[in-house]
Design a protein around this motif. Structure first.
Motif, short mmCIF file in Angstrom:
data_model
loop_
_atom_site.label_atom_id
_atom_site.label_comp_id
_atom_site.label_asym_id
_atom_site.label_seq_id
_atom_site.Cartn_x
_atom_site.Cartn_y
_atom_site.Cartn_z
N VAL A 5 -16.19 6.35 30.93
CA VAL A 5 -17.09 5.93 29.83
C VAL A 5 -18.53 5.93 30.32
CG1 VAL A 5 -17.75 3.99 28.35
CG2 VAL A 5 -15.35 4.62 28.58
N ALA A 6 -18.76 5.41 31.54
CA ALA A 6 -20.12 5.39 32.09
C ALA A 6 -20.67 6.80 32.28
CB ALA A 6 -20.12 4.64 33.43
N MET A 7 -19.80 7.76 32.62
CA MET A 7 -20.24 9.14 32.77
C MET A 7 -20.42 9.82 31.41
SD MET A 7 -17.85 10.40 35.95
CE MET A 7 -17.87 9.54 37.53
N SER A 31 -28.86 6.49 34.52
CA SER A 31 -27.90 6.84 35.57
C SER A 31 -28.01 5.90 36.76
CB SER A 31 -28.11 8.29 36.01
OG SER A 31 -27.84 9.19 34.97
N VAL A 32 -29.24 5.54 37.11
CA VAL A 32 -29.43 4.59 38.22
C VAL A 32 -28.82 3.24 37.88
CG1 VAL A 32 -31.14 3.33 39.57
CG2 VAL A 32 -31.49 5.75 39.08
N GLY A 33 -29.10 2.75 36.67
CA GLY A 33 -28.54 1.46 36.25
C GLY A 33 -27.02 1.50 36.20
N LEU A 34 -26.46 2.57 35.65
CA LEU A 34 -25.00 2.70 35.57
C LEU A 34 -24.38 2.81 36.96
CD1 LEU A 34 -24.63 5.17 32.55
CD2 LEU A 34 -24.06 2.74 32.59
N SER A 35 -25.05 3.48 37.87
CA SER A 35 -24.53 3.61 39.25
C SER A 35 -24.40 2.24 39.91
CB SER A 35 -25.45 4.52 40.08
OG SER A 35 -25.49 5.82 39.55
N VAL A 36 -25.41 1.40 39.74
CA VAL A 36 -25.35 0.05 40.31
C VAL A 36 -24.21 -0.75 39.67
CG1 VAL A 36 -26.59 -2.13 40.57
CG2 VAL A 36 -27.81 0.04 40.85
N VAL A 37 -24.06 -0.64 38.35
CA VAL A 37 -23.00 -1.35 37.64
C VAL A 37 -21.62 -0.90 38.13
CG1 VAL A 37 -21.88 -1.66 35.40
CG2 VAL A 37 -24.36 -1.83 35.58
N LEU A 38 -21.45 0.42 38.32
CA LEU A 38 -20.15 0.94 38.77
C LEU A 38 -19.81 0.46 40.18
CD1 LEU A 38 -20.23 4.62 37.41
CD2 LEU A 38 -18.93 2.68 36.54
N ILE A 39 -20.80 0.45 41.08
CA ILE A 39 -20.55 0.00 42.44
C ILE A 39 -20.17 -1.49 42.46
CG2 ILE A 39 -21.63 -0.42 44.69
CD1 ILE A 39 -23.29 2.11 44.23
N VAL A 40 -20.87 -2.29 41.67
CA VAL A 40 -20.53 -3.71 41.57
C VAL A 40 -19.13 -3.89 40.99
CG1 VAL A 40 -21.12 -5.88 40.42
CG2 VAL A 40 -22.93 -4.46 41.40
N THR A 41 -18.79 -3.10 39.97
CA THR A 41 -17.45 -3.17 39.37
C THR A 41 -16.37 -2.83 40.39
OG1 THR A 41 -18.36 -2.54 37.22
CG2 THR A 41 -15.99 -2.31 37.52
N TYR A 42 -16.63 -1.81 41.21
CA TYR A 42 -15.65 -1.43 42.24
C TYR A 42 -15.45 -2.58 43.23
CZ TYR A 42 -13.38 1.16 45.98
OH TYR A 42 -12.50 1.57 46.94
N PRO A 79 -34.05 13.92 41.93
CA PRO A 79 -33.00 12.95 41.59
C PRO A 79 -31.86 13.60 40.79
CG PRO A 79 -35.18 12.06 41.13
CD PRO A 79 -35.37 13.51 41.42
N MET A 80 -30.65 13.12 41.02
CA MET A 80 -29.48 13.60 40.28
C MET A 80 -29.03 12.51 39.31
SD MET A 80 -25.77 14.96 41.72
CE MET A 80 -25.08 13.32 41.97
N SER A 81 -28.58 12.90 38.14
CA SER A 81 -28.13 11.94 37.13
C SER A 81 -26.60 11.94 37.05
CB SER A 81 -28.72 12.29 35.76
OG SER A 81 -28.13 13.48 35.26
N LEU A 82 -26.07 11.02 36.28
CA LEU A 82 -24.63 10.97 36.01
C LEU A 82 -24.25 11.82 34.80
CD1 LEU A 82 -23.45 7.26 36.54
CD2 LEU A 82 -22.70 9.29 37.79
#
Length: 363
Positions: A145-147, A168-179, A307-310
């Motif tokens: 969903v995040a992707m 993408s930066v914000g979602l990346s941080v959220v995904l790492i915290v979720t993991y 920079p690369m995005s999601l």
């Protein structure tokens, strides 16, 4: 150490370890021979994957299948991380995203499907921890969903492109915290829910834990070195073999990068330790989606040219979503037979044929 040397002597596939120094020397002596390096790197990764598999099984036998599956997924995903970083430095973002999406699809459909098939051919019906499967599937669905969000809202305008980068930066941080929260939940606060299903086929005496950990460390280092040679040669070799960039990233890189995990997952399924196989397959896919992909996005600001995005191309998101939904459907009962594995492999074959015959436009 004697047991390890005996294992290498008795297993002919491990004789291919001789290709490890050969490919490392070839990379220094003839760096332009991409096809030769591609073939040699594949031949070197296969025995290293098997060695990693045996060592991980020994660790899992002493720590439990849940921790063993997590350990194998983590070490196996070092290969994907090395491949991603190498492509990231070269600015090959299409290959990075294709390898991420391909690893998720390969681990959920091919690795898990082949484990169910191989285990089912030896054991009539196999059982595994349904709670762990639901957790990993839920984490995977959240990551997809995040992707999906950056891809869904993207437009041709430069403004939307900048917004996608920030999102993408914000979602990346959220995904790492979720993991991290998922690990804390499954290994600490509610670990009793994730105990493996007991089986009667595990009366082997595992080797020393110290030898197993040392083997894991050495094999992981060499897998990383050989994988870097592989990713540097795969694109040029693919052109000579008539393969497209989409097929290379989605299928070839994912299969070679996941060879170590697959060896452990298949061996666990044949020994009726399906919790280990499910933990490796789904755990690895979740780790790639929730940790490896976000880390690569954040590292692109440091090591990448831009920079690369999601944001993935639409067909990649659809394929990842199909893979996750297929796994959720077939693993709902906590029981498996060979036909369940065949169904997952057929879905994987459909996606692979689509990429080979009609690849998506990556750029």
């Amino acid at each position: 150490m004697v047991a390890l040397l005996r294992e290498i002597r008795d297993n002919r596939l491990l004789w291919l370890l001789c290709f490890v120094p050969i490919v490392l020397a070839a990379a220094k002596l003839m760096p332009e021979q991409h096809t030769v390096l591609f073939v040699l790197s594949v031949l070197a990764i296969l025995p290293l994957a098997l060695l990693l598999s045996h060592a991980t099984e020994s660790v899992a036998a002493r720590t439990g299948d849940a921790v063993g599956g997590l350990l194998n997924a983590t070490l196996g995903n070092l290969t994907e991380l090395v491949i991603g970083l190498t492509a990231l430095r070269a600015g090959q973002y299409a290959l990075v995203k294709a390898s991420i999406a391909g690893a998720i699809v390969t681990n959920t459909l091919f690795m898990l499907g082949a484990s169910f098939l191989l285990g089912g051919l030896k054991h009539h019906v196999q059982e595994y921890n349904r709670i762990n499967t639901r957790l990993q599937s839920s984490l995977l669905f959240l990551a997809i969903v995040a992707m999906l969000i950056p891809s869904a809202i993207s437009a041709d305008s430069v403004v939307m492109s900048g917004f996608s980068q920030q999102l993408s930066v914000g979602l990346s941080v959220v995904l790492i915290v979720t993991y991290g929260l998922g690990l804390f939940f499954s290994l600490k606060t509610h670990s009793e829910l994730f105990t493996a299903v007991e089986h009667s086929d595990s009366d082997e005496v595992p080797p020393s834990l110290g030898i197993a950990l040392a083997t894991l460390a050495v094999a992981t280092v060499f897998v990383g070195l050989v994988s870097e040679i592989f990713v540097e040669s795969v694109q040029q070799a693919a052109v000579e073999f008539g393969m497209t960039p989409a097929f290379v990233g989605f299928i070839i890189v994912a299969l070679v990068g996941g060879a170590a995990e697959m060896a452990s997952a298949f061996a666990g399924a044949r020994k009726n330790r399906l919790d280990l196989s499910v933990g490796i397959g789904l755990g690895s896919a979740a780790q790639i989606a929730l940790f490896v992909a976000p880390v690569l996005v954040l590292l692109s600001y440091v090591v990448g040219p831009t920079p690369m995005s999601l944001e993935f191309w639409p067909s990649a998101v659809v394929m990842m979503l199909i893979a996750v939904m297929a796994v959720i459907l077939v693993t709902n009962s906590g029981r498996s037979a060979w036909f369940v594995g065949a169904l997952l492999l057929i879905v994987y074959l459909i996606l692979a044929m689509t990429l080979y015959l009609l690849p998506p436009q990556l750029e």
